[in-house]
Write an enzyme that holds these catalytic residues in place. Structure first.
Site, short mmCIF file in Angstrom:
data_model
loop_
_atom_site.label_atom_id
_atom_site.label_comp_id
_atom_site.label_asym_id
_atom_site.label_seq_id
_atom_site.Cartn_x
_atom_site.Cartn_y
_atom_site.Cartn_z
N HIS A 315 0.86 -1.19 0.00
CA HIS A 315 0.00 0.00 0.00
C HIS A 315 0.89 1.23 0.00
O HIS A 315 1.97 1.23 0.59
CB HIS A 315 -0.90 0.01 1.25
N ASP A 372 -7.88 -5.30 -0.34
CA ASP A 372 -8.33 -6.14 -1.46
C ASP A 372 -7.97 -7.60 -1.30
O ASP A 372 -8.37 -8.43 -2.11
CB ASP A 372 -7.72 -5.60 -2.76
C1 SDX Z 1 -6.13 0.19 -2.94
O1 SDX Z 1 -4.37 4.65 -1.95
C2 SDX Z 1 -5.32 4.03 -1.37
O2 SDX Z 1 -5.73 4.35 -0.30
C3 SDX Z 1 -5.91 2.85 -2.16
C4 SDX Z 1 -6.90 2.00 -1.42
C5 SDX Z 1 -8.17 2.77 -1.15
O3 SDX Z 1 -8.92 2.36 -0.23
O4 SDX Z 1 -8.48 3.71 -1.93
O5 SDX Z 1 -6.36 1.55 -0.20
C6 SDX Z 1 -7.32 0.80 -2.25
O6 SDX Z 1 -5.85 0.56 -4.05
C7 SDX Z 1 -5.30 -0.84 -2.19
C8 SDX Z 1 -4.03 -1.30 -3.01
C9 SDX Z 1 -4.51 -2.36 -4.00
N1 SDX Z 1 -3.45 -2.69 -4.95
C10 SDX Z 1 -2.81 -3.91 -4.92
O7 SDX Z 1 -3.02 -4.77 -4.05
C11 SDX Z 1 -1.86 -4.13 -6.08
C12 SDX Z 1 -0.54 -4.73 -5.55
N2 SDX Z 1 0.12 -3.68 -4.75
C13 SDX Z 1 1.11 -2.87 -5.47
O8 SDX Z 1 0.83 -2.62 -6.80
C14 SDX Z 1 1.59 -1.69 -4.64
O9 SDX Z 1 1.81 -2.12 -3.37
C15 SDX Z 1 0.74 -0.42 -4.58
C16 SDX Z 1 0.33 0.04 -5.94
C17 SDX Z 1 -0.47 -0.67 -3.76
C18 SDX Z 1 1.59 0.65 -3.92
O10 SDX Z 1 2.65 0.80 -4.75
P1 SDX Z 1 3.77 1.96 -4.57
O11 SDX Z 1 3.42 2.84 -3.44
O12 SDX Z 1 4.00 2.63 -5.88
O13 SDX Z 1 5.02 1.13 -4.23
P2 SDX Z 1 5.43 0.66 -2.83
O14 SDX Z 1 6.06 1.85 -2.15
O15 SDX Z 1 4.31 -0.04 -2.13
O16 SDX Z 1 6.54 -0.42 -3.16
C19 SDX Z 1 7.66 -0.48 -2.36
C20 SDX Z 1 8.44 -1.65 -2.85
C21 SDX Z 1 8.75 -1.62 -4.34
O17 SDX Z 1 10.01 -2.24 -4.46
P3 SDX Z 1 11.29 -1.28 -4.73
O18 SDX Z 1 10.97 -0.49 -5.96
O19 SDX Z 1 11.38 -0.41 -3.47
O20 SDX Z 1 12.45 -2.24 -4.89
O21 SDX Z 1 7.70 -2.86 -2.65
C22 SDX Z 1 7.50 -3.51 -3.90
C23 SDX Z 1 7.74 -2.50 -4.99
O22 SDX Z 1 8.25 -3.17 -6.13
N3 SDX Z 1 6.11 -3.96 -3.92
C24 SDX Z 1 5.72 -5.22 -4.15
C25 SDX Z 1 4.33 -5.19 -4.01
N4 SDX Z 1 3.93 -3.95 -3.70
C26 SDX Z 1 5.04 -3.18 -3.66
N5 SDX Z 1 6.39 -6.35 -4.47
C27 SDX Z 1 5.65 -7.46 -4.65
N6 SDX Z 1 4.31 -7.53 -4.53
C28 SDX Z 1 3.61 -6.40 -4.20
N7 SDX Z 1 2.30 -6.46 -4.08
#
Ligand code: SDX
Length: 437
Positions: A315, A372
């Site tokens: 997140h 989710d």
């Molecule tokens: C919602 O914003 C909100 O409030 C949204 C929400 C709401 O109620 O409106 O909460 C609803 O959208 C929840 C999120 C749902 N999405 C997912 O579950 C999709 C999978 N999650 C990722 O795509 C990701 O975690 C995000 C999009 C949610 C957040 O991505 P960011 O902020 O751009 O990235 P991050 O800071 O979380 O990532 C940090 C690191 C990265 O690695 P590095 O680049 O630092 O090496 O963690 C890694 C990412 O590659 N990473 C993951 C990961 N999520 C982040 N690696 C593997 N699997 C994952 N799910």
């Protein structure tokens, strides 16, 4: 915005030295959470922009609606913890709270519920929009279209400068979004639309319009499902300045009518990185299939060269457990247990969570299950097809979008949103005729 909510000017300032010139920037404090540095004079004074793609360090507005503490895993709606509201409140009471800032007293609660209940029907002509979609169209595509088309129906509530029209439009959207969502489902399975019933509460009515076939048989709403549905709506109602809410605010900042703004929010929510993650998560769990294949997918998620991410994990704000995921995990156990459903995907999800939370990669990057991760399992158990999961998210989030949109319109300092850029393209050059290229 309520008069009582005001930012405070800190006694200290932020000093910024740019190429030999030092600027003192005001710092403001809110009621809780991080303070902010006011950079509005920066471009005027330095000729430079700040650079923050994805807005990870940017506060786009002042708001008194929802507060998130990502480190503590805390989520408050108008100050009330989400787990208390999920346990003790109901969705329309929470809607009133988000819209008005306070929990309703008995009379206010009854009046609001009556106003919403008696506006759940949609104009009969609106149903004609559905016929233009292929019957296998994704329900979110239909939601974008039909909600946007409400602008073409309700001209008497599109003047955003009239508080009464804003209230009418808000109530219409909250009241009609379940009816439109249910119609979207019925259209996709070729069944007739079901008219709302005024003797059912919000969640019961939605289940009735979705799964009932009154012309053929009596549909009895299962109280277990209705309670779970209402809880899921509460958990998804609002979430600060997430991507879809920011979309609604930006669209609204130009003066666009509320129906068009909510349609824009629906479009943004559809993305798999946002509200589309519940659908993507269930597809991922189905692809993993069995517990013994989990390590293979954990490795894929950790592999920088592999675009695969664990859907339902991570997140932008929560770097601890998403409090909504905790409530939904419990609800998943209750609903599947009470329905006597033994879904192997729930076991895969629990084992995936256990393994991931012990894995150094996920611990170091603070990746926890988000809202989710469990919602798809409950919705599948309730009988919804995967394609409807994000529609339900949009149904619930409409209350948050409308609340945030209203707050923005009522903010006297509000102006059209217009970010700038760091230009990295071609500098000026002269046109060359085609015979010289
Ligand atoms: C919602 O914003 C909100 O409030 C949204 C929400 C709401 O109620 O409106 O909460 C609803 O959208 C929840 C999120 C749902 N999405 C997912 O579950 C999709 C999978 N999650 C990722 O795509 C990701 O975690 C995000 C999009 C949610 C957040 O991505 P960011 O902020 O751009 O990235 P991050 O800071 O979380 O990532 C940090 C690191 C990265 O690695 P590095 O680049 O630092 O090496 O963690 C890694 C990412 O590659 N990473 C993951 C990961 N999520 C982040 N690696 C593997 N699997 C994952 N799910």
């Amino acid at each position: 915005m309520e008069e009582k909510y005001k930012k405070t000017v800190a006694s200290d300032t932020a000093s910024l030295t740019v190429r030999g010139n030092t600027f003192e920037l005001p710092i403001y404090g809110g009621s809780t959470g991080p303070d902010v540095i006011d950079i509005r004079t920066l471009y005027r004074d330095t000729g430079m922009f700040t650079f923050d793609p994805g807005f990870t360090s940017t506060a786009s507005c002042e708001s008194a609606i929802t507060y998130i503490d990502g480190d503590k895993g805390e989520l408050l709606y108008r100050g009330y913890p989400i787990d208390q509201l999920a346990e003790k409140s109901d969705f329309l009471e929470v809607a009133y709270l988000l819209l008005n800032g306070e929990l309703p007293n008995k009379q206010q609660d009854e009046e609001f519920k009556h106003a919403i209940t008696y506006h759940t029907m949609v104009h009969e002509q609106l149903s004609k929009f559905f016929g233009g979609f292929r019957r296998d169209a994704h329900p979110m595509a239909i939601m974008c279209g039909v909600v946007g088309a409400m602008s073409a129906f309700y001209h008497d509530s599109t003047d955003i400068n009239d508080p009464e029209q804003r209230k009418v439009a808000s109530n219409r959207l909250i009241a009609k979004i379940p009816t439109i969502a249910a119609m979207t489902y019925k259209y996709s399975i070729g069944q007739p639309f079901v008219y709302p019933r005024n003797d059912l509460n919000y969640a019961e009515n939605f289940l009735y319009m979705t799964f009932g076939v009154p012309s053929c048989e009596e549909y009895k709403v299962n109280p277990i499902l209705a309670n779970a549905m209402d809880k899921i709506f509460i958990l998804h109602a609002d979430h600060e300045q997430n991507a879809s809410t920011s979309t609604v605010r930006l669209a609204g900042s130009s003066g666009a009518n509320p129906f068009a703004c909510i349609a824009a929010g629906i479009a943004s929510l559809w993305g798999p990185a946002h509200g589309g993650a519940n659908e993507a998560c269930l597809k991922m769990l189905s692809e993993i299939g069995t517990v013994d294949r989990i390590p293979e997918y954990i490795d894929k998620a950790k592999d920088k060269n592999d675009p695969f991410r664990l859907m339902g994990f991570g997140h932008r704000v929560y770097k601890n457990f998403d409090p909504r995921a905790k409530v939904l995990q419990q609800a998943a156990n209750e609903v599947l247990g009470e329905l006597g459903i033994n879904d192997p995907l729930l076991e895969v999800a629990k084992e995936l969570e256990r393994i991931a939370l012990e894995d150094p990669y996920f611990i170091e990057k603070k990746l926890y299950p988000n809202v989710d991760f469990y919602s798809g399992i409950i919705l599948k158990a309730m009988g919804f097809p995967t394609e409807m999961f994000t529609v339900l998210f949009a149904l619930a989030r409409t209350v948050g979008w409308v609340s945030q949109w209203s707050e923005m319109i009522e903010d006297p300092t509000q102006k059209i949103g217009r970010p700038r850029q760091l230009f990295i393209g071609e500098s000026e050059r002269q046109y060359v005729s085609i015979d010289k290229r």
